[in-house]
Design an enzyme around this catalytic site. Structure first.
Site, short mmCIF file in Angstrom:
data_model
loop_
_atom_site.label_atom_id
_atom_site.label_comp_id
_atom_site.label_asym_id
_atom_site.label_seq_id
_atom_site.Cartn_x
_atom_site.Cartn_y
_atom_site.Cartn_z
N LEU A 104 0.82 -1.21 0.00
CA LEU A 104 0.00 0.00 0.00
C LEU A 104 0.86 1.26 0.00
CD1 LEU A 104 -2.97 1.17 0.60
CD2 LEU A 104 -2.15 1.30 2.95
N HIS A 105 0.46 2.25 -0.77
CA HIS A 105 1.12 3.55 -0.76
C HIS A 105 0.15 4.60 -1.28
CE1 HIS A 105 1.94 1.57 -4.61
NE2 HIS A 105 2.00 2.77 -5.17
#
Length: 185
Positions: free
Chosen positions: A143-144
């Protein structure tokens, strides 16, 4: 067939022959196109977001470190100052964040916006995350959240027609400028 507009009969243009087009070569982008360093499975092996925290801020292009998440410049930016807020924990989906990670992700996003406004006069932002490969995530396994600064008139012919982004500053210099403007805790 490529050629330039002319009143002369069309001529076949061979490889390496001049034509009316200017070219900007960006061979460094092949690493992104070919998926270099993209994690291929559910584990942390080869995940750049898992290896960046072990590097120095300068080498990893890290702007700020929190307890749960960190902010880092994007190696393949849409605009100058394009950064990401990333949890240290290797997880793929926003719903997997715990409360502390969710809160700190929001806090570092706010600080990123303040730093970008102070450092570069950003007039607006695109903020978001692509969840899953089909949604456009380049590295779907970790995730980013993207924070992309915007300015009036920043969309010009280069990305629209030339499919090329022009960045006025080296990433190391951009990192130093934004890090210096990062708000204190």
């Amino acid at each position: 067939m490529l050629g330039r507009m002319t009143s002369e009969p069309e001529q076949q243009i061979g490889v390496g022959s001049p034509d009316a087009f200017q070219r900007l070569w960006t061979p460094h982008r092949m690493a992104y196109i070919q998926g270099e360093n993209k994690p291929t499975g559910p584990g942390q092996d080869g995940c750049p977001f898992c290896t960046i925290p072990a590097k120095s801020d300068e080498d990893g292009l890290v702007l700020a470190r929190g307890e749960q998440v960190y902010a880092v410049l994007n190696l393949y930016p849409y605009t100058g100052g394009h950064l990401m807020v990333v949890p240290y924990r290797h997880l793929a989906d926003y719903t997997e964040l715990n409360e502390a990670e969710t809160a700190e992700l929001g806090l570092l996003t706010k600080r990123a916006m303040a730093a970008l406004r102070a450092a570069s006069g950003a007039q607006g932002f695109n903020i978001g995350m692509n969840q899953g490969t089909v949604a456009g995530a380049g590295i779907a396994a970790h995730l980013h959240q993207h924070v992309v600064p915007r300015w009036g008139g920043d969309t010009n012919f280069m990305p629209v027609v030339g499919h090329t982004r022009v960045l006025p500053q080296l990433l190391a210099d951009t990192r130093a400028m934004i890090a210096a403007a990062w708000p204190a805790d």
